[in-house]
Write a protein that holds these residues in place. Sequence first.
Motif, PDB file in Angstrom:
ATOM      1  N   SER A 134      50.691  23.342 -13.071  1.00  0.00           N
ATOM      2  CA  SER A 134      49.239  23.272 -13.255  1.00  0.00           C
ATOM      3  C   SER A 134      48.524  23.665 -11.981  1.00  0.00           C
ATOM      4  N   ILE A 135      47.313  24.122 -12.159  1.00  0.00           N
ATOM      5  CA  ILE A 135      46.416  24.333 -11.030  1.00  0.00           C
ATOM      6  C   ILE A 135      45.855  22.977 -10.638  1.00  0.00           C
ATOM      7  N   ASP A 136      45.732  22.710  -9.360  1.00  0.00           N
ATOM      8  CA  ASP A 136      45.232  21.411  -8.906  1.00  0.00           C
ATOM      9  C   ASP A 136      43.938  21.612  -8.128  1.00  0.00           C
ATOM     10  N   LEU A 137      44.060  21.781  -6.824  1.00  0.00           N
ATOM     11  CA  LEU A 137      42.888  21.954  -5.974  1.00  0.00           C
ATOM     12  C   LEU A 137      42.540  23.442  -5.864  1.00  0.00           C
ATOM     13  N   MET A 138      41.280  23.822  -5.997  1.00  0.00           N
ATOM     14  CA  MET A 138      40.840  25.217  -5.853  1.00  0.00           C
ATOM     15  C   MET A 138      39.653  25.254  -4.902  1.00  0.00           C
ATOM     16  N   ARG A 139      39.793  25.981  -3.800  1.00  0.00           N
ATOM     17  CA  ARG A 139      38.724  26.045  -2.806  1.00  0.00           C
ATOM     18  C   ARG A 139      38.608  27.489  -2.285  1.00  0.00           C
ATOM     19  N   HIS A 140      37.399  27.927  -1.935  1.00  0.00           N
ATOM     20  CA  HIS A 140      37.213  29.262  -1.373  1.00  0.00           C
ATOM     21  C   HIS A 140      35.973  29.255  -0.494  1.00  0.00           C
ATOM     22  N   LEU A 141      35.897  30.232   0.392  1.00  0.00           N
ATOM     23  CA  LEU A 141      34.730  30.397   1.244  1.00  0.00           C
ATOM     24  C   LEU A 141      33.561  30.958   0.438  1.00  0.00           C
TER      25      LEU A 141
ATOM     26  N   ILE B 226      45.207  35.202 -11.534  1.00  0.00           N
ATOM     27  CA  ILE B 226      46.156  36.154 -12.129  1.00  0.00           C
ATOM     28  C   ILE B 226      47.460  36.167 -11.351  1.00  0.00           C
ATOM     29  N   ARG B 227      47.347  36.211 -10.041  1.00  0.00           N
ATOM     30  CA  ARG B 227      48.557  36.221  -9.235  1.00  0.00           C
ATOM     31  C   ARG B 227      49.344  34.919  -9.365  1.00  0.00           C
ATOM     32  N   LEU B 228      48.625  33.807  -9.492  1.00  0.00           N
ATOM     33  CA  LEU B 228      49.302  32.528  -9.689  1.00  0.00           C
ATOM     34  C   LEU B 228      50.055  32.509 -11.019  1.00  0.00           C
ATOM     35  N   ILE B 229      49.420  32.999 -12.074  1.00  0.00           N
ATOM     36  CA  ILE B 229      50.058  33.035 -13.392  1.00  0.00           C
ATOM     37  C   ILE B 229      51.303  33.922 -13.345  1.00  0.00           C
ATOM     38  N   GLU B 230      51.180  35.076 -12.709  1.00  0.00           N
ATOM     39  CA  GLU B 230      52.337  35.973 -12.608  1.00  0.00           C
ATOM     40  C   GLU B 230      53.443  35.358 -11.759  1.00  0.00           C
TER      41      GLU B 230
ATOM     42  N   GLY C  57      43.760  23.746 -16.529  1.00  0.00           N
ATOM     43  CA  GLY C  57      42.909  22.570 -16.391  1.00  0.00           C
ATOM     44  C   GLY C  57      42.000  22.360 -17.589  1.00  0.00           C
ATOM     45  N   MET C  58      41.216  21.286 -17.493  1.00  0.00           N
ATOM     46  CA  MET C  58      40.352  20.865 -18.602  1.00  0.00           C
ATOM     47  C   MET C  58      39.063  21.668 -18.672  1.00  0.00           C
ATOM     48  N   ALA C  59      38.600  21.838 -19.892  1.00  0.00           N
ATOM     49  CA  ALA C  59      37.231  22.278 -20.151  1.00  0.00           C
ATOM     50  C   ALA C  59      36.511  21.077 -20.760  1.00  0.00           C
ATOM     51  N   PRO C  60      35.808  20.284 -19.938  1.00  0.00           N
ATOM     52  CA  PRO C  60      35.203  19.049 -20.441  1.00  0.00           C
ATOM     53  C   PRO C  60      34.244  19.291 -21.605  1.00  0.00           C
ATOM     54  N   LEU C  61      34.364  18.430 -22.610  1.00  0.00           N
ATOM     55  CA  LEU C  61      33.498  18.409 -23.799  1.00  0.00           C
ATOM     56  C   LEU C  61      33.604  19.657 -24.663  1.00  0.00           C
ATOM     57  N   ALA C  62      34.587  20.504 -24.411  1.00  0.00           N
ATOM     58  CA  ALA C  62      34.770  21.697 -25.236  1.00  0.00           C
ATOM     59  C   ALA C  62      35.210  21.290 -26.641  1.00  0.00           C
TER      60      ALA C  62
END
Length: 888
Positions: A767-774, A787-791, A804-809
């Motif tokens: 699973s993807i956990d923490l995602m951060r970028h500038l 995409i690169r992570l999936i590959e 991850g979740m899509a809340p209330l979807a």
Amino acid sequence: MAKNKKELPRLKALKLLSTLYRLKIIQILIPLAIIGLIIWEGQAEFRRIDWAATLHILRHIEPSRLLLLIASSLVAVASVGGYEFVLRRHFRLSIRRWTTFRIAWIANSTNSVIGFAGVAGAALRTYLYRNRGLSVPTITACIAFLSTITITGISLLAWGGLGGLFPIDAVIRTHRWTLYAVWAIALYLPGYLLFQRTSFYAKWLNRDLPRMNPSTIAASVIVSVAEWALAGAAFWLIASTLLPDLPFRTTLGIYTVAAAAGLVSLAPGGIGGFDLIALFGLQTLGYAPENTAAALVLYRILYYLIPWLIGLVLGVLEFAQNRQKPAETDSRTVEDSLNGWQRLWEFPGQHAWIAEFGAWALGKLVFLSGAVLLLSAATPGLLGRLEFAEELLSAPLMRLSHQLSLTVGLMLIVLSWGISRRIQRAYPWTLGLLCAGALFTFTKAFDFEEAIFLLFVALLLYLSRARFYRIGAPIPRERLAVWAATTLLIAYVYDIVAAGTVPEFMHRLPDNRYLHLILNPTQHTIAVVTGLGVTWLLLSLALLLRPNKITASSASAEELDRVRGFLNGANGNLLTHMLFAGDKRFFWACDGRVLIPYSIIRNKFVVLGDPLGDPALISGGIQECQRHADLYDLEVVFYQVSPAYLPIYHENGYRFFKLGEEALVNLTTFSLAGKANTNLRTVINRFDREGYRFEVIQPPHDPQALERLRRISDAWLKGRREKGFSLGWFDPAYLQKAPIAVLLAPDGQEIAFATLAPSYDGGRTTSIDLMRHLADTPNGTMDFLFIRLIEWSRDQGYSVFNLGMAPLASVGEARAAMREEKLANRLYEYGGYWYGFKGLRKYKEKFRPAWEPRYLAYPARVSLPVLLVELILLIARRPNKGRRVKVK
């Protein structure tokens, strides 16, 4: 115009919220509003009353006369049980006569005191009848019938008043609006007789049951007339004790108008409306305000309070016994059996506190015991008893008993909450204080009535001793503040009553003979301040020295090592990696073969995801966890559970709220080929062409590299606080437990990263956990990273990648969805101003995932809106502090 368009979604959401909840709120708001208006109208009248003189009048009623009044009031209240016997005959209920009478007394007396719109009585009847195996449709029909028939008696009395049989003109001239109330009640009987012949009435009572025949309806109307006539006679008998030469017919007319005013207010016992009109009516006959107020107070005590106390005692004895379980052949729930019209007012109603009524009733008896001690201390003793007590005891001992009884009363008021919650340690304290209070009130002024009442409550407490099994209960700061405010308010009322009654009594003393036994206002103030200080000190020491508590602090290294060992032989789930974040504790069930990670917020034992372990043991593990949490008065809820275990949760008494959907990418079929993925291929080609590089670094991670990633994380947060519980956060110790994907700019500097969370399921899912970028990264940065992570995950042999979740979807879209989920759907549709619900779902949809729902499993007795707020607070709680949550 743009601003108005922006406000439109919020207005729609607010409109829906109002629509969904107004039917619930209206049952409480309407009575409260009417009571407020009545009190506002009658405030000048209430100010005229000398309440000290009123208490003095009540204190000096002859005991023999008081016993007669109590007996007449109990007879009047007992007549209400006639409805139950009529229904018993109509439905041929196989219930004993004494049991029928007992159920009627408990339900009716409780409903008269606390039953807004009949909810309390309906809920109690439902629970008590279900315990005796009655079918739900029968119970529903009984309660629906009672809700329509009980007013017919007062309707007939109203016709008597309008026809001149009972004089009501004097009251109506004083307050013209009461004429409309009387007419409304009078018209009810003919309206009911027409209404009960319609098909709509049959639908209200459920068509699959025997229709109410004329003999049943006639018998019920006769019972109703007897009920209201006996109540009016009891009112006259009580009032005539304090108001000499009070005419019966005139009193019955005043009672009829007052009862009509009380009924239209929908308030329990007609409080407010009945009292104000009765006061006006009796004063129009020339009686003093103090005497009329005393008559009303005495009526409330004898006709409402004492029967309710008896009902509480019966309730304690009723719920202390093991009763027959509901019939197994009747699988329908109460909620399922209600038709649309019954659901409108929630007849018969499922209320969580009903199952705890025995302990709740005992707690209220303890509270009343404390109030009795305080009232006894605030009002002077009778002269004859003071003289007798002084012959046996010394004046200093009598004064000390006065002070101690006041302190014991305050402590009992606070401890009543512990009794209601079945706290084990509250039992010996309360039992000892009840016995001590009986002794002190006896030695204070020979007040044997109070002593007998306290000893009786102590006996009930002793008989129920096996019910006090809980080790502790959560005591939040708000509860402590409520205790402090309650004791301060009660102490203030005590001081006012004491200051108002003592001077009057002193003035009547012959030759000031017993002045040394009576506390003056200053001494009363000193006594109550001392009592407050001692009470708070003792309770503070009890809380500080409490031996048992449950904590939800950071997991220790030893506990995390045990979890790792457990996962070597058991499969995890998509949330399992969050267990190593350190902000959760672990409950081990089934001899350590089931792992349940949890945290505590207020009185909720919140489990993250599904329990881990052998599926065959999950149900037993849940039950063991429920028993453990119940020892501390905690409710177990499960957050983000999967569909696979929903039948198990359902069997263990849980309801469900859909939280949203999880995006799961099938790596075996994932491909960027095709026209639909043109944009993704363009992103990949552009980033590759410009020299951006994707890397996955494995633990252990270089501290310097983590420090560089921390700068990215801090910039992304922009001063916001990290979240926790179901979300990962930037903590070096936590990040060392899994790989990290890093995106490098052409110059070699990190500009974005994402942490991975393995699912401990044999390498099948990550699973993807923490995602951060500038902030200044080019468009498409996160697309390229995903995409690169999936590959990369596919190349590593994983078969599922969790975005991850899509809340209330997809929440609340069906027409028959529960109303809370429909409200969530409105938030999903129009809540983009606060959170990008639809945008997040749309973004993840570009990777063609399969969507799997996630649910919140919660007990029926838990308020869902309150629970959702508590979950938001739990997730928002600062995770890196290892906060300790104590349950006393």
